[in-house]
Design a protein around this motif. Structure first.
Motif, PDB file in Angstrom:
ATOM      1  N   HIS A 176       0.874  -1.191   0.000  1.00  0.00           N
ATOM      2  CA  HIS A 176       0.000   0.000   0.000  1.00  0.00           C
ATOM      3  C   HIS A 176       0.907   1.236   0.000  1.00  0.00           C
ATOM      4  CE1 HIS A 176      -3.223  -2.815   0.853  1.00  0.00           C
ATOM      5  NE2 HIS A 176      -2.689  -3.150   2.012  1.00  0.00           N
ATOM      6  N   LEU A 177       1.365   1.610  -1.196  1.00  0.00           N
ATOM      7  CA  LEU A 177       2.447   2.589  -1.320  1.00  0.00           C
ATOM      8  C   LEU A 177       2.027   4.006  -0.919  1.00  0.00           C
ATOM      9  CD1 LEU A 177       5.405   2.149  -2.375  1.00  0.00           C
ATOM     10  CD2 LEU A 177       4.676   3.339  -4.431  1.00  0.00           C
ATOM     11  N   TYR A 178       2.855   4.633  -0.135  1.00  0.00           N
ATOM     12  CA  TYR A 178       2.666   6.018   0.309  1.00  0.00           C
ATOM     13  C   TYR A 178       1.348   6.237   1.054  1.00  0.00           C
ATOM     14  CZ  TYR A 178       6.779   7.071  -2.472  1.00  0.00           C
ATOM     15  OH  TYR A 178       8.062   7.091  -2.981  1.00  0.00           O
ATOM     16  N   GLY A 179       0.678   5.131   1.446  1.00  0.00           N
ATOM     17  CA  GLY A 179      -0.538   5.271   2.244  1.00  0.00           C
ATOM     18  C   GLY A 179      -1.833   5.071   1.481  1.00  0.00           C
ATOM     19  N   HIS A 180      -1.728   4.834   0.154  1.00  0.00           N
ATOM     20  CA  HIS A 180      -2.949   4.580  -0.628  1.00  0.00           C
ATOM     21  C   HIS A 180      -3.141   3.065  -0.774  1.00  0.00           C
ATOM     22  CE1 HIS A 180      -5.853   4.288  -3.869  1.00  0.00           C
ATOM     23  NE2 HIS A 180      -6.079   5.583  -3.761  1.00  0.00           N
ATOM     24  N   PRO A 181      -4.296   2.530  -0.356  1.00  0.00           N
ATOM     25  CA  PRO A 181      -4.478   1.081  -0.427  1.00  0.00           C
ATOM     26  C   PRO A 181      -4.502   0.559  -1.862  1.00  0.00           C
ATOM     27  CG  PRO A 181      -6.546   2.150   0.122  1.00  0.00           C
ATOM     28  CD  PRO A 181      -5.486   3.214   0.176  1.00  0.00           C
ATOM     29  N   VAL A 182      -3.995  -0.656  -2.015  1.00  0.00           N
ATOM     30  CA  VAL A 182      -4.047  -1.348  -3.305  1.00  0.00           C
ATOM     31  C   VAL A 182      -5.496  -1.747  -3.587  1.00  0.00           C
ATOM     32  CG1 VAL A 182      -3.308  -3.478  -4.486  1.00  0.00           C
ATOM     33  CG2 VAL A 182      -1.689  -2.209  -3.037  1.00  0.00           C
ATOM     34  N   ASP A 183      -5.863  -1.785  -4.860  1.00  0.00           N
ATOM     35  CA  ASP A 183      -7.172  -2.276  -5.285  1.00  0.00           C
ATOM     36  C   ASP A 183      -7.163  -3.801  -5.125  1.00  0.00           C
ATOM     37  OD1 ASP A 183      -9.608  -2.672  -6.416  1.00  0.00           O
ATOM     38  OD2 ASP A 183      -9.115  -1.811  -8.366  1.00  0.00           O
ATOM     39  N   VAL A 232      -3.864  10.861  -5.943  1.00  0.00           N
ATOM     40  CA  VAL A 232      -5.304  10.624  -6.084  1.00  0.00           C
ATOM     41  C   VAL A 232      -5.799   9.832  -4.877  1.00  0.00           C
ATOM     42  CG1 VAL A 232      -5.243  10.538  -8.597  1.00  0.00           C
ATOM     43  CG2 VAL A 232      -5.011   8.419  -7.280  1.00  0.00           C
ATOM     44  N   GLN A 233      -7.096   9.889  -4.671  1.00  0.00           N
ATOM     45  CA  GLN A 233      -7.736   8.985  -3.706  1.00  0.00           C
ATOM     46  C   GLN A 233      -8.865   8.311  -4.482  1.00  0.00           C
ATOM     47  OE1 GLN A 233      -8.632   9.286   0.851  1.00  0.00           O
ATOM     48  NE2 GLN A 233     -10.145  10.516  -0.189  1.00  0.00           N
ATOM     49  N   VAL A 265      -4.053   7.508   3.662  1.00  0.00           N
ATOM     50  CA  VAL A 265      -3.569   8.053   4.941  1.00  0.00           C
ATOM     51  C   VAL A 265      -2.336   8.952   4.784  1.00  0.00           C
ATOM     52  CG1 VAL A 265      -4.611   6.403   6.538  1.00  0.00           C
ATOM     53  CG2 VAL A 265      -2.441   5.826   5.422  1.00  0.00           C
ATOM     54  N   TYR A 266      -1.920   9.154   3.515  1.00  0.00           N
ATOM     55  CA  TYR A 266      -0.846  10.121   3.231  1.00  0.00           C
ATOM     56  C   TYR A 266       0.369   9.942   4.132  1.00  0.00           C
ATOM     57  CZ  TYR A 266      -4.631  12.175   0.601  1.00  0.00           C
ATOM     58  OH  TYR A 266      -5.676  12.352  -0.265  1.00  0.00           O
ATOM     59  N   TRP A 267       0.988   8.768   4.023  1.00  0.00           N
ATOM     60  CA  TRP A 267       2.281   8.621   4.710  1.00  0.00           C
ATOM     61  C   TRP A 267       3.247   9.653   4.131  1.00  0.00           C
ATOM     62  CZ3 TRP A 267       6.984   6.150   2.631  1.00  0.00           C
ATOM     63  CH2 TRP A 267       8.045   6.295   3.550  1.00  0.00           C
ATOM     64  N   MET A 268       3.248   9.762   2.809  1.00  0.00           N
ATOM     65  CA  MET A 268       4.006  10.813   2.147  1.00  0.00           C
ATOM     66  C   MET A 268       3.076  11.472   1.140  1.00  0.00           C
ATOM     67  SD  MET A 268       7.299  11.312   2.769  1.00  0.00           S
ATOM     68  CE  MET A 268       8.041  10.718   4.267  1.00  0.00           C
ATOM     69  N   TYR A 269       3.106  12.780   1.079  1.00  0.00           N
ATOM     70  CA  TYR A 269       2.381  13.498   0.037  1.00  0.00           C
ATOM     71  C   TYR A 269       3.326  13.580  -1.156  1.00  0.00           C
ATOM     72  CZ  TYR A 269      -0.897  16.680  -2.157  1.00  0.00           C
ATOM     73  OH  TYR A 269      -1.804  17.242  -3.026  1.00  0.00           O
ATOM     74  N   THR A 270       3.058  12.716  -2.138  1.00  0.00           N
ATOM     75  CA  THR A 270       3.988  12.536  -3.257  1.00  0.00           C
ATOM     76  C   THR A 270       3.381  13.063  -4.543  1.00  0.00           C
ATOM     77  OG1 THR A 270       4.968  10.620  -2.169  1.00  0.00           O
ATOM     78  CG2 THR A 270       5.282  10.781  -4.556  1.00  0.00           C
ATOM     79  N   VAL A 271       4.103  13.949  -5.209  1.00  0.00           N
ATOM     80  CA  VAL A 271       3.615  14.539  -6.460  1.00  0.00           C
ATOM     81  C   VAL A 271       4.516  14.107  -7.609  1.00  0.00           C
ATOM     82  CG1 VAL A 271       2.643  16.557  -5.288  1.00  0.00           C
ATOM     83  CG2 VAL A 271       4.998  16.666  -6.159  1.00  0.00           C
ATOM     84  N   LEU A 272       3.956  14.148  -8.830  1.00  0.00           N
ATOM     85  CA  LEU A 272       4.775  13.896 -10.025  1.00  0.00           C
ATOM     86  C   LEU A 272       4.923  15.211 -10.770  1.00  0.00           C
ATOM     87  CD1 LEU A 272       3.141  10.627 -11.466  1.00  0.00           C
ATOM     88  CD2 LEU A 272       4.993  10.834  -9.780  1.00  0.00           C
ATOM     89  N   LEU A 273       6.147  15.545 -11.143  1.00  0.00           N
ATOM     90  CA  LEU A 273       6.378  16.761 -11.921  1.00  0.00           C
ATOM     91  C   LEU A 273       5.663  16.633 -13.269  1.00  0.00           C
ATOM     92  CD1 LEU A 273      10.147  17.491 -11.228  1.00  0.00           C
ATOM     93  CD2 LEU A 273       8.143  18.667 -10.300  1.00  0.00           C
ATOM     94  N   PRO A 274       5.359  17.770 -13.904  1.00  0.00           N
ATOM     95  CA  PRO A 274       4.710  17.712 -15.216  1.00  0.00           C
ATOM     96  C   PRO A 274       5.507  16.836 -16.190  1.00  0.00           C
ATOM     97  CG  PRO A 274       4.774  19.968 -14.409  1.00  0.00           C
ATOM     98  CD  PRO A 274       5.561  19.156 -13.442  1.00  0.00           C
ATOM     99  N   GLU A 275       4.830  16.341 -17.213  1.00  0.00           N
ATOM    100  CA  GLU A 275       5.486  15.491 -18.211  1.00  0.00           C
ATOM    101  C   GLU A 275       6.792  16.107 -18.683  1.00  0.00           C
ATOM    102  OE1 GLU A 275       3.310  13.653 -21.673  1.00  0.00           O
ATOM    103  OE2 GLU A 275       1.696  13.751 -20.159  1.00  0.00           O
TER     104      GLU A 275
END
Ligand SMILES: *Cc1c(COP(=O)(O)O)cnc(C)c1O
Length: 381
Positions: free
Chosen positions: A136-143, A279-280, A287-297
């Motif tokens: 469950h990476l960075y706090g978002h559960p796997v589907d 996304v959620q 649970v946002y263990w880390m708030y992780t963003v991706l830079l623009p393309e």
């Protein structure tokens, strides 16, 4: 604050919240002499954590890596077996598979959640596949549904690596209660921390008994110094469990604080064109263990200079983990995992901890926006 006014104290990427209760419980261990791996805090932490996850059993370990190894050992995973896991994870997940002599089989990531691409798992199954590890990476559960279905159909174990996801929910079910068993970490930067520590959770009585035996040198619980199997010393100390008990008593507050922090970030970053925010999914409570963003393309080549700029403004960040398939012990053809390869290079984890103020988050957002413009990744809004 604005991006030119560097704060006096560096803004850390993570920070534990340690209060008076932690000190009181630890002091209780020190004063009573119960400082090793026998003592009332261990059972109390295990029982409290099992209750928190809604499972029958929780077995405390000395860290999250040994928790994964212990789970795989107790499930009987060994040489010749294959274990499916995401290539985009922290290295401990893959290493634990190797400690058993088993073969890790990697799967690319989902482009929205960065979790394992569940649609790509089936094509990786062979007659040797024994287990799937859902991280469950960075706090978002796997589907989880498709994984559970595949496991049922092919007689596989499902291990949740929930090191980063204490309290996250999948379709209302709390992580740690969904797979055959689940593992947690209480490292200093995790949502609940004991400094170093781990836990395995399960509803399976026999598996729980095996986990306890393997954790304690393989000793027969009814016959002292009789060791029918080769076990490990993966025990947690009473002192560590004391910290865990205090942390667990404020878990609701910890989760609420992280949710609030994520909302600050999401509104502060919304106007940056092309920046991909976490996304959620409809099925998830993040649970946002880390708030992780991706830079623009196209941002992969600029990621390190963005981080360097933030560092110069007193803001610590972390790159997304290197995927397993690019590192020497696990290297494979990068082209087989295009999404993980790209997203890992574009990703930045921003400071995510409970002590951050709204002003600090606003400052971080402003600095990130400036840094992105500065490297030419987006047009001024
Ligand atoms: C932190 C972490 C671990 C390992 O935990 P330790 O307690 O540091 O050994 C395992 N898996 C994931 C995904 C992690 O983030």
């Amino acid at each position: 604050m604005n991006y030119k006014n560097v704060p006096a104290a560096k803004i850390r990427v993570a920070s534990p919240v340690i209060g008076e209760k932690e000190k009181r419980y630890v002091n209780d261990c020190l004063e009573s002499g119960w400082i090793s791996s026998i003592g009332s805090y261990i059972a109390r932490f295990e029982e409290g954590f099992a209750k928190f996850c809604g499972v029958k059993h929780a077995i405390a370990t000395n860290n999250g890596t040994t928790a994964i190894h212990l789970a795989l050992v107790a499930l009987g995973i060994g040489p010749g077996d294959e274990v499916i896991l995401p290539t985009l994870t922290f290295v401990a997940t893959a290493n634990a598979v190797r400690y058993c002599g088993a073969t890790p089989v990697f799967v690319d990531c989902d482009e929205e959640t960065l979790n394992i691409d569940v649609q790509a798992i089936e094509s990786k199954l062979t007659v040797r596949t024994r287990a799937i590890i859902a991280v469950h990476l960075y706090g978002h559960p796997v589907d989880m549904d498709l994984i559970l279905e595949l496991a049922e159909k092919n007689d596989l174990f499902v291990v949740e690596d929930a090191a980063e996801a204490h309290g996250a929910k999948y379709k209302g079910r709390i992580v740690g209660s969904i797979g055959t068993c689940a593992t947690f970490s209480f490292y200093g930067n995790k949502i609940l921390t004991t400094g170093e520590g781990g836990m395995v959770t399960t509803n399976d009585d026999l598996l729980a008994a095996k986990l306890r035996i393997y954790r304690g040198q393989g000793m027969d619980p009814n016959r002292r110094y009789w060791h029918p199997v080769i076990g490990y010393n993966y025990r947690m100390t009473n002192i560590v469990a004391a910290i865990g008990c205090a942390q667990l008593e404020r878990v609701d507050e910890a989760l609420a604080n992280r949710k609030r922090l994520a909302a600050w970030y999401s509104s502060g970053l919304a106007q940056i064109a092309g920046l991909v925010l976490p996304v959620q999914k409809y099925y998830a409570e993040h649970v946002y263990w880390m708030y992780t963003v991706l830079l623009p393309e196209g941002g992969a080549a600029k990621r390190d200079s963005v981080c360097k700029f933030l560092e110069s403004r007193g803001i610590e960040t972390r790159p997304v983990f290197f995927p397993m398939h690019v590192m020497p012990p696990y290297e494979e053809d990068w082209a087989r995992y295009p999404k993980a390869t790209e997203f890992a290079e574009r990703g930045i984890s921003l400071p995510t901890h409970e002590l951050l103020t709204q002003d600090e988050v606003a400052y971080i957002c402003e600095c990130l926006e400036y840094a992105i413009k500065r490297v030419g990744l987006s047009i001024c809004a």
